[in-house]
Scaffold this motif. Structure first.
Motif, PDB file in Angstrom:
ATOM      1  N   GLY A 155     -12.742 -21.639   4.331  1.00 33.46           N
ATOM      2  CA  GLY A 155     -12.979 -20.167   3.781  1.00 33.46           C
ATOM      3  C   GLY A 155     -12.958 -19.145   4.872  1.00 33.46           C
ATOM      4  O   GLY A 155     -13.356 -19.660   5.941  1.00 33.46           O
ATOM      5  N   TYR A 156     -12.548 -18.009   4.602  1.00 37.13           N
ATOM      6  CA  TYR A 156     -12.587 -17.068   5.600  1.00 37.13           C
ATOM      7  C   TYR A 156     -13.428 -15.614   5.235  1.00 37.13           C
ATOM      8  O   TYR A 156     -13.471 -15.397   4.040  1.00 37.13           O
ATOM      9  CB  TYR A 156     -11.345 -16.408   5.771  1.00 37.13           C
ATOM     10  CG  TYR A 156     -10.315 -17.496   6.568  1.00 37.13           C
ATOM     11  CD1 TYR A 156     -10.180 -17.532   7.969  1.00 37.13           C
ATOM     12  CD2 TYR A 156      -9.688 -18.406   5.648  1.00 37.13           C
ATOM     13  CE1 TYR A 156      -9.186 -18.530   8.616  1.00 37.13           C
ATOM     14  CE2 TYR A 156      -8.890 -19.569   6.210  1.00 37.13           C
ATOM     15  CZ  TYR A 156      -8.480 -19.643   7.518  1.00 37.13           C
ATOM     16  OH  TYR A 156      -7.769 -20.556   8.059  1.00 37.13           O
ATOM     17  N   LYS A 157     -14.145 -15.061   6.092  1.00 34.41           N
ATOM     18  CA  LYS A 157     -14.622 -13.639   5.843  1.00 34.41           C
ATOM     19  C   LYS A 157     -14.256 -12.843   6.947  1.00 34.41           C
ATOM     20  O   LYS A 157     -14.180 -13.001   8.034  1.00 34.41           O
ATOM     21  CB  LYS A 157     -16.389 -13.683   5.902  1.00 34.41           C
ATOM     22  CG  LYS A 157     -16.949 -12.596   5.706  1.00 34.41           C
ATOM     23  CD  LYS A 157     -18.295 -12.600   5.849  1.00 34.41           C
ATOM     24  CE  LYS A 157     -18.988 -11.331   5.962  1.00 34.41           C
ATOM     25  NZ  LYS A 157     -20.683 -11.517   6.125  1.00 34.41           N
ATOM     26  N   ASP A 158     -13.812 -11.567   6.439  1.00 35.65           N
ATOM     27  CA  ASP A 158     -12.963 -10.811   7.321  1.00 35.65           C
ATOM     28  C   ASP A 158     -11.938 -11.329   8.115  1.00 35.65           C
ATOM     29  O   ASP A 158     -11.866 -11.007   9.387  1.00 35.65           O
ATOM     30  CB  ASP A 158     -14.044 -10.093   8.305  1.00 35.65           C
ATOM     31  CG  ASP A 158     -15.156  -9.162   7.372  1.00 35.65           C
ATOM     32  OD1 ASP A 158     -14.660  -8.813   5.986  1.00 35.65           O
ATOM     33  OD2 ASP A 158     -16.313  -8.993   7.502  1.00 35.65           O
ATOM     34  N   ASN A 159     -11.350 -12.353   7.994  1.00 37.18           N
ATOM     35  CA  ASN A 159     -10.257 -13.334   8.252  1.00 37.18           C
ATOM     36  C   ASN A 159     -10.652 -14.148   9.369  1.00 37.18           C
ATOM     37  O   ASN A 159      -9.945 -14.641  10.237  1.00 37.18           O
ATOM     38  CB  ASN A 159      -9.334 -12.203   8.927  1.00 37.18           C
ATOM     39  CG  ASN A 159      -8.360 -11.569   7.952  1.00 37.18           C
ATOM     40  OD1 ASN A 159      -7.965 -12.345   7.000  1.00 37.18           O
ATOM     41  ND2 ASN A 159      -8.190 -10.372   7.819  1.00 37.18           N
ATOM     42  N   ALA A 160     -12.163 -14.065   9.566  1.00 36.75           N
ATOM     43  CA  ALA A 160     -12.857 -15.053  10.545  1.00 36.75           C
ATOM     44  C   ALA A 160     -13.109 -16.420   9.755  1.00 36.75           C
ATOM     45  O   ALA A 160     -13.615 -16.299   8.822  1.00 36.75           O
ATOM     46  CB  ALA A 160     -13.940 -14.408  11.214  1.00 36.75           C
ATOM     47  N   PRO A 161     -12.725 -17.707  10.375  1.00 42.40           N
ATOM     48  CA  PRO A 161     -12.967 -18.716   9.640  1.00 42.40           C
ATOM     49  C   PRO A 161     -14.522 -19.176   9.422  1.00 42.40           C
ATOM     50  O   PRO A 161     -15.187 -18.810  10.657  1.00 42.40           O
ATOM     51  CB  PRO A 161     -12.413 -19.854  10.349  1.00 42.40           C
ATOM     52  CG  PRO A 161     -12.065 -19.175  11.521  1.00 42.40           C
ATOM     53  CD  PRO A 161     -11.911 -17.986  11.432  1.00 42.40           C
ATOM     54  N   LEU A 162     -15.004 -19.652   8.304  1.00 47.52           N
ATOM     55  CA  LEU A 162     -16.407 -19.736   8.011  1.00 47.52           C
ATOM     56  C   LEU A 162     -16.804 -21.354   8.497  1.00 47.52           C
ATOM     57  O   LEU A 162     -16.007 -22.092   8.166  1.00 47.52           O
ATOM     58  CB  LEU A 162     -16.753 -19.530   6.543  1.00 47.52           C
ATOM     59  CG  LEU A 162     -16.873 -18.274   6.127  1.00 47.52           C
ATOM     60  CD1 LEU A 162     -16.615 -18.162   4.865  1.00 47.52           C
ATOM     61  CD2 LEU A 162     -17.713 -17.233   6.833  1.00 47.52           C
ATOM     62  N   ASP A 163     -17.833 -21.554   9.266  1.00 47.01           N
ATOM     63  CA  ASP A 163     -18.299 -22.879   9.539  1.00 47.01           C
ATOM     64  C   ASP A 163     -18.842 -23.462   8.327  1.00 47.01           C
ATOM     65  O   ASP A 163     -20.296 -23.557   8.218  1.00 47.01           O
ATOM     66  CB  ASP A 163     -19.130 -22.812  10.637  1.00 47.01           C
ATOM     67  CG  ASP A 163     -19.304 -24.318  11.005  1.00 47.01           C
ATOM     68  OD1 ASP A 163     -18.870 -25.248  10.667  1.00 47.01           O
ATOM     69  OD2 ASP A 163     -20.519 -24.426  11.919  1.00 47.01           O
ATOM     70  N   LEU A 164     -18.258 -23.960   7.295  1.00 46.20           N
ATOM     71  CA  LEU A 164     -18.684 -24.532   6.026  1.00 46.20           C
ATOM     72  C   LEU A 164     -18.673 -26.273   6.011  1.00 46.20           C
ATOM     73  O   LEU A 164     -17.827 -26.471   6.418  1.00 46.20           O
ATOM     74  CB  LEU A 164     -17.897 -24.084   4.854  1.00 46.20           C
ATOM     75  CG  LEU A 164     -17.905 -22.428   4.552  1.00 46.20           C
ATOM     76  CD1 LEU A 164     -16.963 -22.147   3.630  1.00 46.20           C
ATOM     77  CD2 LEU A 164     -19.388 -21.925   4.552  1.00 46.20           C
ATOM     78  N   THR A 165     -19.684 -26.652   5.709  1.00 47.17           N
ATOM     79  CA  THR A 165     -19.784 -28.119   5.219  1.00 47.17           C
ATOM     80  C   THR A 165     -18.828 -28.249   3.908  1.00 47.17           C
ATOM     81  O   THR A 165     -18.361 -27.376   3.191  1.00 47.17           O
ATOM     82  CB  THR A 165     -21.029 -28.563   4.819  1.00 47.17           C
ATOM     83  OG1 THR A 165     -21.538 -28.223   3.441  1.00 47.17           O
ATOM     84  CG2 THR A 165     -22.105 -28.529   5.789  1.00 47.17           C
ATOM     85  N   GLN A 166     -18.352 -29.434   3.783  1.00 51.32           N
ATOM     86  CA  GLN A 166     -17.489 -29.907   2.514  1.00 51.32           C
ATOM     87  C   GLN A 166     -18.073 -29.224   1.245  1.00 51.32           C
ATOM     88  O   GLN A 166     -17.367 -28.846   0.303  1.00 51.32           O
ATOM     89  CB  GLN A 166     -17.028 -31.099   2.447  1.00 51.32           C
ATOM     90  CG  GLN A 166     -16.090 -31.559   1.455  1.00 51.32           C
ATOM     91  CD  GLN A 166     -14.605 -30.714   1.627  1.00 51.32           C
ATOM     92  OE1 GLN A 166     -14.378 -31.048   2.790  1.00 51.32           O
ATOM     93  NE2 GLN A 166     -14.133 -30.411   0.837  1.00 51.32           N
ATOM     94  N   ARG A 167     -19.509 -29.578   1.033  1.00 55.60           N
ATOM     95  CA  ARG A 167     -20.026 -29.079  -0.126  1.00 55.60           C
ATOM     96  C   ARG A 167     -20.235 -27.770  -0.437  1.00 55.60           C
ATOM     97  O   ARG A 167     -20.070 -27.161  -1.392  1.00 55.60           O
ATOM     98  CB  ARG A 167     -21.525 -29.582  -0.132  1.00 55.60           C
ATOM     99  CG  ARG A 167     -22.211 -29.304  -1.431  1.00 55.60           C
ATOM    100  CD  ARG A 167     -21.778 -30.166  -2.675  1.00 55.60           C
ATOM    101  NE  ARG A 167     -22.235 -31.799  -2.319  1.00 55.60           N
ATOM    102  CZ  ARG A 167     -21.724 -32.511  -3.062  1.00 55.60           C
ATOM    103  NH1 ARG A 167     -21.035 -32.418  -3.937  1.00 55.60           N
ATOM    104  NH2 ARG A 167     -22.392 -33.972  -3.050  1.00 55.60           N
TER     105      ARG A 167
END
Length: 241
Positions: A155-167
Motif C-alpha cells: 500500500g502507498y500513501k502519497d506514493n510512499a510505501p506504507l509499512d503494513l503487516t499482512q493483515r
C-alpha cells in the motif's frame, strides 16, 4: 501432506487437549512447554501455524513472536492469552501475531481459526506464485492519496510505501476496494480474517483498524480514510483524485 501446528504452552493439560483435537481434525502437532524450546522448534521445523501462549517460562510469548518475525518468517501466529487487557492484545498484534484468542475458548472456535489462517496462507502463496502481469496499472486500487498495488501487495500513501503487516494490508485492500460501503466487525472477520460465520470476540478488528489508522491517517484521532459508523462498522472514504 498433513499440516503441522506447533503448540507452545506450559500447561500440559491444555497441550494435551489441543493436540488431541487437532490430530482428530487431521493435523500433525509439535509441542513445546517453554518459550525457548518453542522458538527453536518454530525456526527448525517450519510449522504451518503456531499456537503461542503469552505467559511462558524462560521466554514470553511476546519475545518469541518478536524473535520469530525478526527472522522474516511469515507462519501464522495465533496467540493464546488468559489476559483481558487490551494493551496485551495490541502488543501481540504489533509484534506480528496474526490474531489472538482469549482463554477459556471453545475448541470449535479455535479449530475454525486454525483452519482459516492456514487456508489464508495457502491462498497468499498461490497468488504469489502466479505469473506477474505486464499491463501496468491494471492491478492497482487507487483512492486519491491511497494506492494499493495488488501484485506487489504493497500500500502507498502519497506514493510512499506504507509499512503494513499482512493483515493490515488485507484490511486496507478490502475496504478500499469498496469505498463508501460499511462493513460490520463480524463481516470483516469473515472477509478479511476468513472466519466463516464468525461469532465471538471481534475486538481484534478494532485493534487492527486502530493500528492501520496510525500508519495511514494524517491524524489517527481524526481519520479521513478509514471511518467509523457508530453501531454499524467501518468504511473507506475515497477522496477525489
Amino acid at each position: 501432506m498433513k499440516k503441522r501446528v506447533l503448540i507452545v504452552e506450559d500447561e500440559k493439560n491444555i497441550v494435551d487437549i489441543l493436540s488431541f483435537n487437532l490430530v482428530r481434525e487431521g493435523y500433525e502437532t509439535l509441542e513445546a512447554y517453554d518459550g525457548e524450546a518453542g522458538l527453536q522448534l518454530a525456526l527448525e521445523q517450519n510449522p504451518d501455524l503456531i499456537l503461542l501462549d503469552l505467559m511462558l517460562p524462560k521466554r514470553s510469548g511476546f519475545d518469541v513472536c518478536k524473535a520469530f518475525r525478526e527472522k522474516n518468517r511469515s507462519t501464522p501466529v495465533l496467540m493464546l492469552t488468559a489476559r483481558e487487557e487490551e494493551t496485551d492484545k495490541v502488543l501481540g498484534l504489533e509484534l506480528g501475531a496474526d490474531d489472538y484468542i482469549t482463554k477459556p475458548f471453545s475448541m470449535r472456535e479455535l479449530l475454525a481459526r486454525v483452519k482459516a489462517n492456514i487456508r489464508r496462507t495457502e491462498v497468499l502463496l498461490h497468488e504469489a506464485a502466479k505469473e506477474p502481469r505486464t499491463d501496468s496499472g491494471a492491478n492497482q486500487i487507487v483512492q486519491g492519496r491511497i494506492r494499493i498495488d495488488t501484485d506487489e501487495m504493497v500500500g502507498y500513501k502519497d506514493n510512499a510505501p506504507l509499512d503494513l503487516t499482512q493483515r493490515e494490508y488485507e484490511l486496507l485492500k478490502f475496504l478500499a476496494s469498496q469505498p463508501g460501503k460499511v462493513f460490520s466487525r463480524e463481516a470483516l472477520m469473515e472477509h478479511v480474517w476468513n472466519y466463516e460465520g464468525y461469532v465471538g470476540d471481534v475486538r481484534a478488528v478494532d485493534v487492527a483498524v486502530r493500528r492501520l489508522r496510525e500508519k495511514v491517517e494524517d491524524d489517527p484521532a481524526s481519520p479521513q480514510f478509514i471511518l467509523t459508523r457508530r453501531g454499524l462498522g467501518y468504511l473507506f472514504h475515497g477522496e477525489e483524485q
